[in-house]
Design an enzyme around this catalytic site. Structure first.
Site: not given
Ligand code: BGP
Length: 473
Positions: A160, A375
């Site tokens: 990301e 993800e």
């Molecule tokens: C993505 C990341 C992850 C994870 C996920 C959930 O952006 O790659 O590492 O954190 O989001 O986001 P959050 O933890 O802000 O809810």
């Protein structure tokens, strides 16, 4: 009728080193940008996280037992090179060999990310992705990993790149927490694309066995209404969130219309255009022609309407529903249409957005041979029942419903021609969230953080069925 996924579609859970490993001061690990930042904020600590550093075998045992074929992990650069470059820490190297050996023992194939938001502290202070030193040291670290870990066959350069840049310099939720600096945001994005491209080209020139890709956060951006102004606001947000780096990494060049939108945002904010050289663009082009896959992280979608006021972003850090605000000068304002459900952290649940982004890649970026959904998942407030025993299965019907809808959208995109080869749920086990800490849980497996005991959630049982049958019940 029940939707189906292809028989060779691979499934598993995702993790990121800093969010799961804990042990941030163990075995010579170097400091990263978050250590100081979190210490000063005092909201939560990166230790113990899910203590994956010590409990990876337990989690891989669960993954195998629950039907997974793959896992996403990242290497903490600062475990290998505590200072970002120079001396290698053998205990860090040995840990990752042990982790990959455990993956093999449990028949789980690792997809390994080289940078998942955890820049070593020295390089962060030197300017992070805005500094040439960071780029050069990152390429050297990648080369070291390719030579050291031949057991890894699926590499991801950067996780990301836009989330990192936008949260560092636009919304201010990641260190160094600057706001409204679109110039730095675009420059950091471009620089990450150059670093990514140099690594892809290096990987290919080393004639290594395996595949290499990049992971993008991609949220479909829709206009709030059908007016031309709202459509334009959506286009501006889209260039910030998606289009610049889709162009760079998947087409190998920035379309003139893409650059015009970037310039419009920068002009409106009196900020200069990002710097790129013809050599950068040659490197970027070559990498796009050799990239093996793109990873799509998709959780939510956005709706934009015209806005001419000052930039204002309020991040919902606590799960207080309805508290998020995002209005960006020179872009527009996020405004969700009535009737779209959100999570407690205001993330709109909209599986159609997943379908649309997969089809956009399929239609607009035909160079890239394959897509993985790297993800997707839902953060929930969950707790352990007071009378829980080791066999307690924790109900999480909302997660099952979410996964069912999003996997259904992926099945639809595959039917429409998108070459989606696998799915990683965020996350394998509960871990902390970068900006929301430990109260936002995503895992298929519940982690009781004080005792570090694992409990199965109902979604893990549901997911097992999908892994084994490829039918979405
Ligand atoms: C993505 C990341 C992850 C994870 C996920 C959930 O952006 O790659 O590492 O954190 O989001 O986001 P959050 O933890 O802000 O809810």
């Amino acid at each position: 009728m029940q939707k189906q996924l292809p028989k060779d579609f691979v499934m598993g859970g995702a993790t990121a080193a800093y969010q799961v490993e804990g042990a941030t001061k163990e075995d010579g690990k170097g400091r990263v940008l978050w250590d100081d930042f979190l210490e000063k904020q005092g909201r939560f600590s990166p230790d113990p996280a899910a203590d994956f550093y010590h409990r990876y075998d337990e989690d891989l045992t669960l993954a195998e037992q629950y039907g997974h074929q793959v896992i996403r992990v990242s290497i903490a650069w600062s475990r290998i090179f505590p200072d970002g470059a120079g001396a290698v820490e053998p205990r860090g190297v040995a840990y990752y060999h042990r982790l990959f050996a455990a993956c093999a023992k449990h028949h789980i194939v690792p997809f390994v990310t080289l940078h998942h938001f955890d820049t070593p502290e020295r390089l962060h202070q030197a300017g992070d992705w805005l500094s040439q030193e960071m780029l050069d040291d990152f390429v050297n670290y990648a080369k070291f990993c390719f030579e050291e870990f031949p057991e890894v066959k699926h590499w991801i350069t950067i996780n990301e790149l836009t989330s990192m840049a936008v949260q560092q310099y636009t919304s201010g939720t990641f260190p160094p927490a600057e706001k409204g600096r679109f110039d730095k945001t675009f420059q950091a994005e471009h620089n990450q694309m150059v670093a990514h491209a140099r690594i892809v080209n290096l990987f290919k020139s080393m004639k290594l066995d395996g595949e290499i890709g990049i992971v993008h956060a991609l949220q479909t951006v829709y206009p709030y209404s059908d007016t031309a102004e709202d459509q334009h606001a959506a286009d501006l947000q889209d260039v910030l969130d998606n289009r610049l780096y889709l162009d760079g990494t998947l087409a190998g060049e920035y379309a003139p219309t893409t650059l015009a939108l970037v310039k419009e945002i920068l002009n409106a904010n009196d900020q200069p255009m990002f710097h790129s050289t013809p050599e950068d663009m040659q490197i970027i082009k070559k990498a796009a022609q050799q990239l093996d896959f793109v990873g799509v992280n998709n959780y939510f979608s956005k709706w934009l309407r015209v806005y001419h006021g000052k930039s204002e972003t309020i991040h919902n850090g606590t799960g207080a529903k309805g508290s998020s605000v995002s209005r960006l000068h020179g872009i527009g304002e996020e405004k969700k249409p009535e009737g779209i459900e959100t999570t407690d952290w205001d993330w709109p649940i909209y599986p159609r957005g997943m379908y649309d982004i997969l089809m956009r890649i399929h239609n607009d970026y035909p160079l890239v041979p394959a897509i993985y959904v790297t993800e997707n998942g839902i953060g929930l407030k969950e707790s352990l029942p007071a009378d829980a025993t080791a066999d307690t299965v924790i109900p999480d019907p909302k997660r099952i419903d979410y996964l069912k809808k999003y996997l259904g959208a992926i099945a639809d995109a595959i039917k429409s021609g998108a070459n989606v080869k696998g799915y990683f749920v965020w996350s394998l086990q509960d871990q902390f969230s970068w900006t929301n800490g430990y109260s936002k849980r995503y895992g298929l497996f519940f982690v009781d953080f004080p005792t570090q005991k694992r409990y199965v959630k109902q979604s893990a049982e549901w997911f097992k069925q999908v892994c084994e049958t490829h039918v979405i019940p």
